[in-house]
Design a protein around this motif. Structure first.
Motif, PDB file in Angstrom:
ATOM      1  N   THR A 111      52.472  28.019  23.079  1.00 22.90           N
ATOM      2  CA  THR A 111      51.423  28.635  22.285  1.00 22.90           C
ATOM      3  C   THR A 111      50.571  27.519  21.713  1.00 22.90           C
ATOM      4  OG1 THR A 111      50.963  30.340  20.618  1.00 22.90           O
ATOM      5  CG2 THR A 111      52.650  28.708  20.052  1.00 22.90           C
ATOM      6  N   THR A 112      49.381  27.850  21.282  1.00 28.98           N
ATOM      7  CA  THR A 112      48.575  26.884  20.538  1.00 28.98           C
ATOM      8  C   THR A 112      48.369  27.432  19.136  1.00 28.98           C
ATOM      9  OG1 THR A 112      46.426  27.791  21.214  1.00 28.98           O
ATOM     10  CG2 THR A 112      47.396  26.060  22.610  1.00 28.98           C
ATOM     11  N   ILE A 113      48.348  26.500  18.182  1.00 28.45           N
ATOM     12  CA  ILE A 113      48.241  26.878  16.774  1.00 28.45           C
ATOM     13  C   ILE A 113      47.268  25.923  16.087  1.00 28.45           C
ATOM     14  CG2 ILE A 113      49.497  27.241  14.618  1.00 28.45           C
ATOM     15  CD1 ILE A 113      52.084  27.420  16.296  1.00 28.45           C
ATOM     16  N   GLY A 114      46.355  26.495  15.311  1.00 26.30           N
ATOM     17  CA  GLY A 114      45.443  25.679  14.520  1.00 26.30           C
ATOM     18  C   GLY A 114      46.198  24.966  13.405  1.00 26.30           C
ATOM     19  N   ALA A 115      45.702  23.820  13.019  1.00 25.68           N
ATOM     20  CA  ALA A 115      46.378  22.984  12.025  1.00 25.68           C
ATOM     21  C   ALA A 115      46.644  23.714  10.716  1.00 25.68           C
ATOM     22  CB  ALA A 115      45.551  21.724  11.759  1.00 25.68           C
ATOM     23  N   ASP A 116      45.765  24.631  10.325  1.00 27.39           N
ATOM     24  CA  ASP A 116      45.894  25.293   9.027  1.00 27.39           C
ATOM     25  C   ASP A 116      46.671  26.612   9.071  1.00 27.39           C
ATOM     26  OD1 ASP A 116      43.943  26.568  10.512  1.00 27.39           O
ATOM     27  OD2 ASP A 116      42.585  26.873   8.828  1.00 27.39           O
ATOM     28  N   ASN A 117      47.222  26.978  10.228  1.00 25.00           N
ATOM     29  CA  ASN A 117      47.949  28.246  10.352  1.00 25.00           C
ATOM     30  C   ASN A 117      49.436  28.020  10.065  1.00 25.00           C
ATOM     31  OD1 ASN A 117      49.112  30.687  11.093  1.00 25.00           O
ATOM     32  ND2 ASN A 117      47.738  30.979  12.829  1.00 25.00           N
ATOM     33  N   THR A 118      49.743  27.873   8.801  1.00 26.18           N
ATOM     34  CA  THR A 118      51.102  27.558   8.349  1.00 26.18           C
ATOM     35  C   THR A 118      52.124  28.586   8.807  1.00 26.18           C
ATOM     36  OG1 THR A 118      50.130  26.489   6.426  1.00 26.18           O
ATOM     37  CG2 THR A 118      52.473  27.008   6.300  1.00 26.18           C
ATOM     38  N   ALA A 119      51.779  29.865   8.740  1.00 22.53           N
ATOM     39  CA  ALA A 119      52.725  30.919   9.115  1.00 22.53           C
ATOM     40  C   ALA A 119      53.136  30.804  10.581  1.00 22.53           C
ATOM     41  CB  ALA A 119      52.126  32.294   8.834  1.00 22.53           C
ATOM     42  N   SER A 120      52.187  30.533  11.465  1.00 23.48           N
ATOM     43  CA  SER A 120      52.512  30.407  12.891  1.00 23.48           C
ATOM     44  C   SER A 120      53.334  29.157  13.171  1.00 23.48           C
ATOM     45  CB  SER A 120      51.247  30.417  13.741  1.00 23.48           C
ATOM     46  OG  SER A 120      50.708  31.720  13.783  1.00 23.48           O
ATOM     47  N   LEU A 140      46.292  19.688  21.735  1.00 27.62           N
ATOM     48  CA  LEU A 140      45.850  20.109  23.064  1.00 27.62           C
ATOM     49  C   LEU A 140      44.333  20.129  23.158  1.00 27.62           C
ATOM     50  CD1 LEU A 140      46.631  21.185  25.890  1.00 27.62           C
ATOM     51  CD2 LEU A 140      46.516  23.488  24.912  1.00 27.62           C
ATOM     52  N   PHE A 141      43.699  20.794  22.199  1.00 29.69           N
ATOM     53  CA  PHE A 141      42.250  20.893  22.194  1.00 29.69           C
ATOM     54  C   PHE A 141      41.724  20.332  20.881  1.00 29.69           C
ATOM     55  CE2 PHE A 141      43.397  24.776  24.778  1.00 29.69           C
ATOM     56  CZ  PHE A 141      43.082  24.200  26.005  1.00 29.69           C
ATOM     57  N   PRO A 142      41.223  19.098  20.884  1.00 30.85           N
ATOM     58  CA  PRO A 142      40.666  18.518  19.653  1.00 30.85           C
ATOM     59  C   PRO A 142      39.430  19.296  19.194  1.00 30.85           C
ATOM     60  CG  PRO A 142      40.823  16.868  21.421  1.00 30.85           C
ATOM     61  CD  PRO A 142      41.173  18.191  22.011  1.00 30.85           C
ATOM     62  N   ALA A 143      39.190  19.261  17.914  1.00 30.44           N
ATOM     63  CA  ALA A 143      38.085  20.013  17.311  1.00 30.44           C
ATOM     64  C   ALA A 143      36.749  19.742  18.003  1.00 30.44           C
ATOM     65  CB  ALA A 143      37.991  19.685  15.824  1.00 30.44           C
ATOM     66  N   GLU A 144      36.525  18.518  18.442  1.00 36.02           N
ATOM     67  CA  GLU A 144      35.215  18.181  19.030  1.00 36.02           C
ATOM     68  C   GLU A 144      34.963  18.850  20.388  1.00 36.02           C
ATOM     69  OE1 GLU A 144      38.048  14.685  19.737  1.00 36.02           O
ATOM     70  OE2 GLU A 144      37.412  15.820  17.986  1.00 36.02           O
ATOM     71  N   GLY A 151      39.020  24.034  14.257  1.00 35.63           N
ATOM     72  CA  GLY A 151      39.932  22.902  14.109  1.00 35.63           C
ATOM     73  C   GLY A 151      40.700  22.625  15.390  1.00 35.63           C
ATOM     74  N   THR A 152      41.386  21.506  15.414  1.00 31.66           N
ATOM     75  CA  THR A 152      42.233  21.137  16.543  1.00 31.66           C
ATOM     76  C   THR A 152      43.307  22.192  16.764  1.00 31.66           C
ATOM     77  OG1 THR A 152      41.858  18.792  16.165  1.00 31.66           O
ATOM     78  CG2 THR A 152      43.860  19.368  17.377  1.00 31.66           C
TER      79      THR A 152
END
Length: 163
Positions: A111-120, A140-144, A151-152
């Motif tokens: 799975t992929t998870i954004g840096a700020d998704n604490t619950a996941s 996996l996918f940087p913000a840029e 976000g990443t």
């Protein structure tokens, strides 16, 4: 946990799932059509938690990676606000992976998870611990790479899972 049944989703679950995704305020919400299509074509690799009256109160959308068919990619997972904090997400994830492991088609979970998704982050770390499976985490996918503000996204790869 108030949830009664973990099940393979049907297209009839699509509208409720779309509302759960929209109301989560965390997920990128797909079109309502996409959830209908997903449950037509990827029901076997997805799951719903059904509450009172058989209405979806949580869902997982997933698919097997074409290049690695023993790997399930969890695309989205969400639980209705009134059911959060009751173990519904963990129960759905355990149900789905047990079903696919029993069928002999699953060894890894991604799975992929954004840096700020604490619950996941907590959910998938807990899953790996519960199943005594190695967990690898990498950007996996940087913000840029995103054309909008995003976000990443970090890739979690869990496994091999025991059969």
């Amino acid at each position: 946990m108030d949830t009664q049944v973990m099940a393979v989703p049907t297209v009839e679950d699509g509208a409720a799932v779309w509302r759960i995704a929209r109301d989560s305020r965390v997920l990128d919400v797909n079109s309502s059509y996409s959830y209908l299509l997903w449950f037509r074509d990827f029901a076997r690799t997805s799951a719903v938690a059904l509450g009172a009256g058989g209405v979806a109160v949580g869902f997982i959308t997933g698919f097997r990676r074409p290049e690695q068919p023993d790997t399930l990619v969890v695309w989205q997972i969400a639980v209705d606000q009134g059911q959060r904090g009751r173990g519904v997400a963990s129960a759905m994830l355990d149900h789905l992976t047990a079903r696919l492991t029993t069928d002999g088609v699953l060894r890894y979970l991604e799975t992929t998870i954004g840096a700020d998704n604490t619950a996941s982050h907590k959910l998938f770390r807990s899953f790996a611990e519960r199943h005594a499976a190695p967990l690898e985490r990498e950007a996996l996918f940087p913000a840029e790479l995103f054309p909008d503000v995003h976000g990443t996204e970090f890739l979690y790869r869990i496994g091999p899972l025991c059969r």
